[in-house]
Design a protein around this motif. Sequence first.
Motif, PDB file in Angstrom:
ATOM      1  N   GLY A 389      80.140  73.224 122.459  1.00  0.00           N
ATOM      2  CA  GLY A 389      79.403  73.735 123.611  1.00  0.00           C
ATOM      3  C   GLY A 389      78.252  74.629 123.197  1.00  0.00           C
ATOM      4  O   GLY A 389      77.172  74.601 123.800  1.00  0.00           O
ATOM      5  N   VAL A 390      78.456  75.433 122.143  1.00  0.00           N
ATOM      6  CA  VAL A 390      77.385  76.280 121.617  1.00  0.00           C
ATOM      7  C   VAL A 390      76.240  75.418 121.091  1.00  0.00           C
ATOM      8  O   VAL A 390      75.064  75.710 121.331  1.00  0.00           O
ATOM      9  CB  VAL A 390      77.938  77.196 120.502  1.00  0.00           C
ATOM     10  N   PHE A 391      76.575  74.356 120.359  1.00  0.00           N
ATOM     11  CA  PHE A 391      75.539  73.444 119.848  1.00  0.00           C
ATOM     12  C   PHE A 391      74.674  72.923 120.993  1.00  0.00           C
ATOM     13  O   PHE A 391      73.439  72.913 120.906  1.00  0.00           O
ATOM     14  CB  PHE A 391      76.191  72.253 119.134  1.00  0.00           C
ATOM     15  N   HIS A 392      75.317  72.486 122.062  1.00  0.00           N
ATOM     16  CA  HIS A 392      74.578  71.922 123.202  1.00  0.00           C
ATOM     17  C   HIS A 392      73.646  72.961 123.822  1.00  0.00           C
ATOM     18  O   HIS A 392      72.474  72.669 124.104  1.00  0.00           O
ATOM     19  CB  HIS A 392      75.569  71.414 124.256  1.00  0.00           C
ATOM     20  N   GLU A 393      74.156  74.175 124.028  1.00  0.00           N
ATOM     21  CA  GLU A 393      73.335  75.227 124.625  1.00  0.00           C
ATOM     22  C   GLU A 393      72.172  75.615 123.703  1.00  0.00           C
ATOM     23  O   GLU A 393      71.054  75.869 124.166  1.00  0.00           O
ATOM     24  CB  GLU A 393      74.197  76.462 124.911  1.00  0.00           C
ATOM     25  N   ALA A 394      72.420  75.624 122.392  1.00  0.00           N
ATOM     26  CA  ALA A 394      71.371  75.975 121.439  1.00  0.00           C
ATOM     27  C   ALA A 394      70.275  74.920 121.406  1.00  0.00           C
ATOM     28  O   ALA A 394      69.082  75.248 121.316  1.00  0.00           O
ATOM     29  CB  ALA A 394      71.984  76.143 120.048  1.00  0.00           C
ATOM     30  N   TYR A 395      70.673  73.649 121.490  1.00  0.00           N
ATOM     31  CA  TYR A 395      69.679  72.571 121.517  1.00  0.00           C
ATOM     32  C   TYR A 395      68.858  72.615 122.804  1.00  0.00           C
ATOM     33  O   TYR A 395      67.651  72.339 122.802  1.00  0.00           O
ATOM     34  CB  TYR A 395      70.358  71.213 121.371  1.00  0.00           C
ATOM     35  N   GLU A 396      69.501  72.959 123.908  1.00  0.00           N
ATOM     36  CA  GLU A 396      68.766  73.094 125.173  1.00  0.00           C
ATOM     37  C   GLU A 396      67.723  74.203 125.074  1.00  0.00           C
ATOM     38  O   GLU A 396      66.590  74.053 125.551  1.00  0.00           O
ATOM     39  CB  GLU A 396      69.727  73.382 126.327  1.00  0.00           C
ATOM     40  N   ALA A 397      68.102  75.312 124.474  1.00  0.00           N
ATOM     41  CA  ALA A 397      67.162  76.424 124.300  1.00  0.00           C
ATOM     42  C   ALA A 397      65.976  75.980 123.443  1.00  0.00           C
ATOM     43  O   ALA A 397      64.823  76.356 123.708  1.00  0.00           O
ATOM     44  CB  ALA A 397      67.870  77.615 123.652  1.00  0.00           C
ATOM     45  N   LYS A 398      66.255  75.164 122.422  1.00  0.00           N
ATOM     46  CA  LYS A 398      65.180  74.663 121.556  1.00  0.00           C
ATOM     47  C   LYS A 398      64.239  73.754 122.339  1.00  0.00           C
ATOM     48  O   LYS A 398      63.006  73.851 122.221  1.00  0.00           O
ATOM     49  CB  LYS A 398      65.788  73.901 120.381  1.00  0.00           C
ATOM     50  N   GLU A 399      64.800  72.863 123.148  1.00  0.00           N
ATOM     51  CA  GLU A 399      63.973  71.949 123.946  1.00  0.00           C
ATOM     52  C   GLU A 399      63.111  72.713 124.941  1.00  0.00           C
ATOM     53  O   GLU A 399      61.953  72.350 125.191  1.00  0.00           O
ATOM     54  CB  GLU A 399      64.867  70.952 124.676  1.00  0.00           C
ATOM     55  N   GLY A 401      62.198  75.816 124.528  1.00  0.00           N
ATOM     56  CA  GLY A 401      61.369  76.789 123.824  1.00  0.00           C
ATOM     57  C   GLY A 401      61.567  78.201 124.333  1.00  0.00           C
ATOM     58  O   GLY A 401      60.653  79.024 124.290  1.00  0.00           O
ATOM     59  N   LYS A 402      62.811  78.481 124.797  1.00  0.00           N
ATOM     60  CA  LYS A 402      63.104  79.796 125.364  1.00  0.00           C
ATOM     61  C   LYS A 402      64.279  80.440 124.640  1.00  0.00           C
ATOM     62  O   LYS A 402      65.206  79.753 124.197  1.00  0.00           O
ATOM     63  CB  LYS A 402      63.440  79.670 126.863  1.00  0.00           C
ATOM     64  N   GLU A 403      64.233  81.758 124.551  1.00  0.00           N
ATOM     65  CA  GLU A 403      65.364  82.478 123.976  1.00  0.00           C
ATOM     66  C   GLU A 403      66.570  82.373 124.915  1.00  0.00           C
ATOM     67  O   GLU A 403      66.426  82.264 126.133  1.00  0.00           O
ATOM     68  CB  GLU A 403      65.010  83.942 123.755  1.00  0.00           C
ATOM     69  N   ARG A 404      67.734  82.408 124.320  1.00  0.00           N
ATOM     70  CA  ARG A 404      68.967  82.355 125.094  1.00  0.00           C
ATOM     71  C   ARG A 404      70.055  83.053 124.291  1.00  0.00           C
ATOM     72  O   ARG A 404      70.220  82.781 123.104  1.00  0.00           O
ATOM     73  CB  ARG A 404      69.356  80.900 125.383  1.00  0.00           C
ATOM     74  N   VAL A 405      70.794  83.951 124.920  1.00  0.00           N
ATOM     75  CA  VAL A 405      71.887  84.643 124.234  1.00  0.00           C
ATOM     76  C   VAL A 405      73.191  83.921 124.579  1.00  0.00           C
ATOM     77  O   VAL A 405      73.632  83.921 125.728  1.00  0.00           O
ATOM     78  CB  VAL A 405      71.962  86.125 124.643  1.00  0.00           C
ATOM     79  N   ILE A 406      73.764  83.298 123.562  1.00  0.00           N
ATOM     80  CA  ILE A 406      74.982  82.512 123.713  1.00  0.00           C
ATOM     81  C   ILE A 406      76.134  83.275 123.065  1.00  0.00           C
ATOM     82  O   ILE A 406      76.055  83.651 121.899  1.00  0.00           O
ATOM     83  CB  ILE A 406      74.831  81.136 123.038  1.00  0.00           C
ATOM     84  N   VAL A 407      77.193  83.491 123.816  1.00  0.00           N
ATOM     85  CA  VAL A 407      78.355  84.212 123.298  1.00  0.00           C
ATOM     86  C   VAL A 407      79.597  83.351 123.530  1.00  0.00           C
ATOM     87  O   VAL A 407      79.851  82.918 124.655  1.00  0.00           O
ATOM     88  CB  VAL A 407      78.535  85.577 123.971  1.00  0.00           C
ATOM     89  N   ALA A 408      80.343  83.089 122.463  1.00  0.00           N
ATOM     90  CA  ALA A 408      81.519  82.221 122.562  1.00  0.00           C
ATOM     91  C   ALA A 408      82.751  82.922 122.017  1.00  0.00           C
ATOM     92  O   ALA A 408      82.665  83.794 121.154  1.00  0.00           O
ATOM     93  CB  ALA A 408      81.286  80.914 121.805  1.00  0.00           C
ATOM     94  N   CYS A 409      83.899  82.524 122.524  1.00  0.00           N
ATOM     95  CA  CYS A 409      85.166  83.042 122.034  1.00  0.00           C
ATOM     96  C   CYS A 409      85.645  82.166 120.885  1.00  0.00           C
ATOM     97  O   CYS A 409      85.899  80.971 121.069  1.00  0.00           O
ATOM     98  CB  CYS A 409      86.210  83.071 123.144  1.00  0.00           C
ATOM     99  N   PHE A 410      85.736  82.758 119.704  1.00  0.00           N
ATOM    100  CA  PHE A 410      86.273  82.054 118.534  1.00  0.00           C
ATOM    101  C   PHE A 410      87.781  82.304 118.561  1.00  0.00           C
ATOM    102  O   PHE A 410      88.293  83.241 117.984  1.00  0.00           O
ATOM    103  CB  PHE A 410      85.633  82.616 117.254  1.00  0.00           C
ATOM    104  N   SER A 411      88.492  81.414 119.244  1.00  0.00           N
ATOM    105  CA  SER A 411      89.874  81.688 119.646  1.00  0.00           C
ATOM    106  C   SER A 411      90.887  81.601 118.521  1.00  0.00           C
ATOM    107  O   SER A 411      91.966  82.194 118.611  1.00  0.00           O
ATOM    108  CB  SER A 411      90.282  80.734 120.767  1.00  0.00           C
ATOM    109  N   GLY A 412      90.588  80.859 117.435  1.00  0.00           N
ATOM    110  CA  GLY A 412      91.566  80.759 116.364  1.00  0.00           C
ATOM    111  C   GLY A 412      91.012  80.090 115.126  1.00  0.00           C
ATOM    112  O   GLY A 412      90.019  79.358 115.182  1.00  0.00           O
TER     113      GLY A 412
END
Length: 434
Positions: A389-399, A401-412
């Motif tokens: 999900g982080v990959f998808h959001e990061a690629y969207e931000a790249k497309e 051309g806008k900054e985006r703060v993505i925070v994910a739970c690294f559950s295990g």
Amino acid sequence: MYSPHIRLDAKDVPRRWYNSRKDLPEELPPPRDPEGTDSRIQKIREITPKTLQEQDVMEERWLDIPEEILEKYLVIGRPTPLYRARNLERYLDTPARIYFKREDLLCTGSFKPNTSLAQAYYVKKEGYKGVVTQTGAGQWGTSVALACAQYGLSCTVFMPEVSFNQKPYRRIHSQIFGAEFLPSPSRHTKSGRALLEKMPDHPGSVNSGISDALEFAMENEGICYLNGSNAMHTLLHNTVIGLETEVQLKLAGEKPDVLIACVGGGSNLGGFMMPFLKDRLQNKLRFLAVESTAAPRLTQGTYRYEHGDPGKLTPLNKAYTLGTDFVPPRMHVGGLRQHGGSPLVSLLRHLGYLEAVAYEQSDVFACGRIFTKVEGILPAPETCHAIKGVFHEAYEAKEEGKERVIVACFSGHGFLDLEGYEAVLFGNDQNNQN
């Protein structure tokens, strides 16, 4: 020198759990009995610690954490760091800033001790001699085993047959603590035998384990049943995750645009996201749940009342479900193999406050491998879904051309899931296509 870790001191561990019931846009639908009586509800109450039942329906916004539990939180590794994944940002060539809340650094390798220690504390106070529960991939089972060892309680865990065989080291870890692990569906219970009669090669699921565990508790005096994901008290205890993250983001001078978590029952997602609920209701950020295509309850299920287990020992709860007859395939993401989930998570999804996507096992393991190569941190298969999900959001931000703060739970972490990595990434695994 720059450190990617935003750390808190021991004194900064949250001293109160946050109860989101007070701030939900609608009341949670109450459980129902299919026969119009309270028979099933009463049976569950008889085998569940009264304190946890009270926490499920409490109206107060905050609940003080007992000092003994706070001390144990420090022992297991709280507070956990918030990690800036700069190498991943460079690899994805994205303007997004990516953070992970490192729950994998707790002593059992996942976020689960946040509630297992709390539940065992109340179990001991109420005079039970032992507990029984179910587990999916084994993270919850191991954490309950740890908690029971701390409080001198017996521990029995029912684990899906497929995970029982795929993840022997989680069983061994738990056995070191003194726990007994049994495959589900179990030949030791009426509900387990009924499932095996219908399907002799039944792979088991979290939900079949619920039936086994409930029946075990009902038939053994002094044994109570513990829930690792769907119940409100599990989300309540896990809010220490989001409360710490909130403080750490302020220290970093960041305001999140999207919070991401994998979702099975919903306890890591709920604990991580609920402290940010007011911001979500004001449309100041987004919530994204990532599930498996092998059990796509939020993306393909229906929102209705349903039993939580195929044995139909539980009352009816309103949540997104694939139905009690749903049998997930023999894939390696054991913690997400459920037909239904948390009523709270489902309500937010139903009202449009929670987005949801589903990804295939081969895709998420591939993302987990990239993350490991780039950041040097090995995620659990469940966590790989959040990373996808982080990959998808990061690629969207790249497309965009806008900054985006993505925070994910690294559950295990994934150190006890290496067989799954090998089978999916390097072997001829028949379960590769969910």
